[in-house]
Design an enzyme around this catalytic site. Structure first.
Site, short mmCIF file in Angstrom:
data_model
loop_
_atom_site.label_atom_id
_atom_site.label_comp_id
_atom_site.label_asym_id
_atom_site.label_seq_id
_atom_site.Cartn_x
_atom_site.Cartn_y
_atom_site.Cartn_z
N GLY A 1 7.32 1.43 5.12
CA GLY A 1 6.08 2.21 5.12
C GLY A 1 5.10 1.80 4.04
N GLY B 1 4.47 -6.15 6.49
CA GLY B 1 4.09 -6.99 7.62
C GLY B 1 2.60 -7.00 7.86
N GLY C 1 3.59 -1.36 4.15
CA GLY C 1 2.62 -2.30 4.71
C GLY C 1 2.94 -3.77 4.56
N GLY D 1 10.28 -2.12 7.09
CA GLY D 1 10.49 -0.75 7.55
C GLY D 1 10.39 0.27 6.44
CG ASP E 1 -0.87 0.72 8.42
OD1 ASP E 1 -1.67 1.60 8.81
OD2 ASP E 1 0.29 0.96 8.06
CE LYS F 1 0.80 1.35 4.47
NZ LYS F 1 1.44 2.64 4.89
#
Length: 281
Positions: free
Chosen positions: A99, A103, A101, A97, A137, A11
């Protein structure tokens, strides 16, 4: 059915406003989650015993702390009875890491896939609630729509966005979401906006200035990308930056010129992910 293979899509936050902070420490925000047709690949195959495995395990994340395993454990506890085990295979393409999404999308995909394979038939609202408990998220990936989001990201309104291609670049650094959201210099009082204001360009990422100050690699990546697109910005709390293009070819031409320290990929915008079809009403 005993086997599933699914895309866990990335995302982008097309903008990110932090409009306040709650008493429990969580931040109130507004954002537009744009789903992409690119992400990690996850496969699930039921076992004859009750063991849950993950291949490969991520060296930087203890097994039981991995969001994939945490999602599986949540469903095991809810079932209240013995379930078949499952072999989960992760083909990791999204940077950790970044940003974008990775994980959270993995966790959502696991909840939806195992709800289906284990025939638990938990409805959409229950899955959304479970996802929100694991991470802010996660619900957007369970719902499966590009969406306007408010609250801590759990209040979702499916939103139509223009079809386009995105170039996503990963600077050589890791940005800690916890560090950014707890930083004293983070903007926390942006006035809420309407969808129309976003459409007219009245938005930004409230984390971007702070991250650029703390991580010169992100700053340099954005300076470079802005040479090719006025839409260049950072997603989430970083480190990834992105820009939109009218065609795949245009995006490819820019990626081909990227400095060697910037890895990247090209993806098309998605209005809805294939995962949505597996979520019970």
């Amino acid at each position: 059915m005993s086997r599933l293979q699914l895309l866990a899509p990335a995302k982008l936050n097309l903008f990110l406003h932090i409009t306040g902070q709650r008493a429990d420490g969580y931040h109130e925000l507004q954002t537009l989650f744009q789903l992409l047709d690119y992400g990690d690949q996850l496969s699930f195959e039921l076992r004859d015993d009750s063991q849950v495995t993950l291949t490969p395990e991520l060296a930087a994340v203890p097994f039981e702390d991995n969001l994939i395993i945490r999602a599986a454990r949540v469903l095991q506890r809810i079932a209240g009875h013995s379930l078949p085990g499952v072999d989960i295979t992760l083909s990791k393409r999204l940077p950790m890491g970044g940003g974008i999404g990775g994980g959270s999308s993995n966790a959502a995909t696991t909840l939806v896939a195992l709800n289906h394979l284990w025939q638990l038939n938990l409805p959409k609202q229950r899955l959304l609630s479970l996802g929100a408990q694991l991470g802010a998220d996660i619900p957007v990936f369970i719902a499966g729509d590009t969406a306007w989001a408010e609250g801590v990201g759990e209040r979702l309104t499916p939103t139509k966005t223009p079809d386009c291609w995105y170039l996503v670049l990963t600077p050589p650094c890791h940005v800690s979401t916890a560090e950014i959201f707890s930083h004293k210099d983070l903007t926390r009082d942006t006035r809420p906006i309407k969808v129309a204001a976003f459409s007219q360009g009245g938005s930004q990422n409230d984390c971007e200035a702070l991250v650029r100050k703390l991580h010169p690699e992100v700053d340099n990546a954005l300076i470079w990308l802005k040479n090719f697109s006025t839409s260049a910005r950072m997603t989430g709390t970083g480190a990834c930056v992105f820009a939109s293009f009218n065609s795949e070819r245009d995006a490819e031409q820019v990626l081909a010129q990227a400095p060697p320290q910037l890895s990247g990929f090209i993806a098309k915008s998605l209005q809805a992910s294939p995962l949505k079809a597996l979520v019970p009403d």
